[in-house]
Write a protein that holds these residues in place. Structure first.
Motif, mmCIF file in Angstrom:
data_model
loop_
_atom_site.group_PDB
_atom_site.id
_atom_site.type_symbol
_atom_site.label_atom_id
_atom_site.label_comp_id
_atom_site.label_asym_id
_atom_site.label_seq_id
_atom_site.Cartn_x
_atom_site.Cartn_y
_atom_site.Cartn_z
ATOM 1 N N GLN A 5 0.778 -1.215 -0.113
ATOM 2 C CA GLN A 5 -0.160 0.048 -0.115
ATOM 3 C C GLN A 5 0.958 1.316 0.019
ATOM 4 O O GLN A 5 0.708 2.246 -0.698
ATOM 5 C CB GLN A 5 -0.879 -0.132 1.295
ATOM 6 C CG GLN A 5 -1.875 0.966 1.361
ATOM 7 C CD GLN A 5 -3.073 1.036 0.072
ATOM 8 O OE1 GLN A 5 -3.997 0.364 0.547
ATOM 9 N NE2 GLN A 5 -2.656 1.624 -0.874
ATOM 10 N N TYR A 19 -0.017 14.099 -13.451
ATOM 11 C CA TYR A 19 -1.237 13.317 -13.359
ATOM 12 C C TYR A 19 -2.547 13.916 -14.311
ATOM 13 O O TYR A 19 -2.967 12.993 -15.179
ATOM 14 C CB TYR A 19 -1.618 13.090 -12.194
ATOM 15 C CG TYR A 19 -2.986 12.193 -12.048
ATOM 16 C CD1 TYR A 19 -2.739 10.815 -11.903
ATOM 17 C CD2 TYR A 19 -4.142 12.882 -11.908
ATOM 18 C CE1 TYR A 19 -3.991 10.194 -12.061
ATOM 19 C CE2 TYR A 19 -5.472 11.702 -11.804
ATOM 20 C CZ TYR A 19 -5.233 10.623 -11.926
ATOM 21 O OH TYR A 19 -6.343 9.798 -12.034
ATOM 22 N N ARG A 35 -17.339 10.941 -15.342
ATOM 23 C CA ARG A 35 -17.628 11.653 -13.902
ATOM 24 C C ARG A 35 -18.844 12.477 -13.942
ATOM 25 O O ARG A 35 -19.692 12.357 -13.066
ATOM 26 C CB ARG A 35 -16.427 12.457 -13.913
ATOM 27 C CG ARG A 35 -15.140 12.216 -13.271
ATOM 28 C CD ARG A 35 -14.029 13.304 -13.144
ATOM 29 N NE ARG A 35 -12.795 12.778 -13.846
ATOM 30 C CZ ARG A 35 -11.827 12.114 -13.183
ATOM 31 N NH1 ARG A 35 -12.373 12.005 -11.961
ATOM 32 N NH2 ARG A 35 -10.930 11.653 -13.728
ATOM 33 N N ALA A 58 -9.531 9.160 -2.094
ATOM 34 C CA ALA A 58 -8.917 8.802 -3.190
ATOM 35 C C ALA A 58 -8.970 10.064 -4.238
ATOM 36 O O ALA A 58 -9.202 9.760 -5.511
ATOM 37 C CB ALA A 58 -9.039 7.430 -3.987
ATOM 38 N N ASP A 86 -7.000 11.616 0.642
ATOM 39 C CA ASP A 86 -6.155 10.819 -0.314
ATOM 40 C C ASP A 86 -4.853 10.615 0.605
ATOM 41 O O ASP A 86 -4.434 11.497 1.477
ATOM 42 C CB ASP A 86 -5.710 11.721 -1.693
ATOM 43 C CG ASP A 86 -5.358 10.687 -2.506
ATOM 44 O OD1 ASP A 86 -5.930 10.306 -3.619
ATOM 45 O OD2 ASP A 86 -4.086 10.402 -2.423
ATOM 46 N N PRO A 87 -4.109 9.539 0.719
ATOM 47 C CA PRO A 87 -2.743 9.270 1.391
ATOM 48 C C PRO A 87 -1.770 9.902 0.710
ATOM 49 O O PRO A 87 -0.734 9.896 1.288
ATOM 50 C CB PRO A 87 -2.744 7.895 1.296
ATOM 51 C CG PRO A 87 -3.661 7.243 0.312
ATOM 52 C CD PRO A 87 -4.733 8.342 -0.069
ATOM 53 N N ALA A 109 -8.413 5.044 2.819
ATOM 54 C CA ALA A 109 -9.719 4.596 2.706
ATOM 55 C C ALA A 109 -10.221 3.652 3.749
ATOM 56 O O ALA A 109 -11.332 3.563 4.515
ATOM 57 C CB ALA A 109 -10.199 3.992 1.309
ATOM 58 N N GLN A 110 -9.254 2.754 4.068
ATOM 59 C CA GLN A 110 -9.238 1.769 5.288
ATOM 60 C C GLN A 110 -9.422 2.412 6.574
ATOM 61 O O GLN A 110 -9.803 1.693 7.645
ATOM 62 C CB GLN A 110 -8.215 0.735 5.216
ATOM 63 C CG GLN A 110 -7.913 0.000 3.855
ATOM 64 C CD GLN A 110 -7.017 0.625 3.092
ATOM 65 O OE1 GLN A 110 -7.094 2.038 2.848
ATOM 66 N NE2 GLN A 110 -5.692 -0.080 2.680
ATOM 67 N N ALA A 125 -13.207 7.470 -7.183
ATOM 68 C CA ALA A 125 -13.231 7.339 -8.718
ATOM 69 C C ALA A 125 -11.581 6.726 -9.007
ATOM 70 O O ALA A 125 -10.642 7.544 -8.759
ATOM 71 C CB ALA A 125 -13.417 8.702 -9.604
#
Ligand SMILES: C[S@@+](CC[C@H](N)C(=O)[O-])C[C@H]1O[C@@H](n2cnc3c(N)ncnc32)[C@H](O)[C@@H]1O
Length: 236
Positions: A5, A19, A35, A58, A86-87, A109-110, A125
């Motif tokens: 992860q 990105y 979207r 995310a 987001d991480p 998310a966890q 998404a």
């Protein structure tokens, strides 16, 4: 978090500045329509003119957050808060530049830094494929959503059956995409990860079954652009 992860997050940190442009080139701009359509469907299904809080998990560089706001405004929906989670700190930095008044949290998310039963809508998404412990994330989404709250997922899922088109798609994704991705972003590995992670991922039906196991009711599931994109909308 586990090593796999953490490596995924590092990869997104490395491509963050390129990105958006890589995304537009590789999807030829179609991702915008996926979207828009998912957001419109979700608002229709939630059917409220006052929405206290939407969380985009995310969130990456924030495009879906912009979309939630834009379509709310168009439909005279009052959206009071939107939070991006987001991480990847680098992806979040790009999002913060684009959405100056946005609220952001760096988290997985966890393990969401949110109270039980407080969120109207959660979206994710092209993010759930990157979550190594999917069931934990689904349980977190279920925990923080209000009763009848909605979860909207957009993702590249694995094809149910192999068709002539799925072979062309596989060729484009495994051979052409990493090359274009490398040219635009300077990082081939990240764009090789994309077809590999889709290959390791589940079909739309399997994803829906996982969501049902956690307690969600499936309201909407549709594939777009010859199965390039899958949108699944479920209710708590
Ligand atoms: C392909 S990008 C999608 C970004 C954005 N949602 C979009 O549609 O453009 C995937 C994002 O998932 C994030 N991510 C990776 N692992 C995650 C996790 N365990 N929980 C939440 N987000 C994660 C990455 O940092 C990255 O920003």
């Amino acid at each position: 978090m586990n090593q796999k992860q953490n490596n995924i997050v590092k990869m997104f940190d490395n491509i963050a500045s390129k990105y958006d442009i890589s995304n537009r080139v590789l999807s030829m701009g179609i991702d915008k329509s996926w979207r828009d359509e998912a957001v419109k469907q979700t608002y229709k299904l939630y059917d409220k003119k006052d929405i206290n809080c939407i969380v985009d998990v995310a969130c990456g560089t924030g495009d879906l957050m912009i979309c939630w706001r834009k379509i709310a405004k168009k439909n005279s929906i009052k959206l009071y808060n939107i939070i991006g989670i987001d991480p990847s700190s680098k992806m979040l930095n790009v999002a913060k530049q684009k959405i100056k008044d946005g609220e952001f949290k760096e988290a997985f998310a966890q393990d969401l830094p949110l109270e039980n039963r407080t969120i109207d809508i959660i979206s994710i998404a092209y993010g759930i494929r990157n979550v190594t412990h999917r069931q934990e994330a689904f349980e977190e989404f279920y925990r923080v959503l209000k009763p009848n709250g909605i979860l909207t997922i957009l993702e590249f899922t694995k094809d149910e059956k192999k068709s002539w088109f799925s072979q062309i798609k596989a060729f484009y994704m495994s051979k052409v995409m990493p090359l274009i991705g490398q040219l635009v972003s300077g990082n081939k590995e990240a764009y090789q990860y994309l077809p590999d992670s889709i290959d390791e991922f589940v079909t739309s039906k399997q994803l829906q079954d996982e969501l049902k196991t956690v307690g969600f009711e499936v309201l909407f599931a549709k594939e777009y652009s010859l199965n390039m994109n899958t949108t699944i909308i479920v209710r708590k």
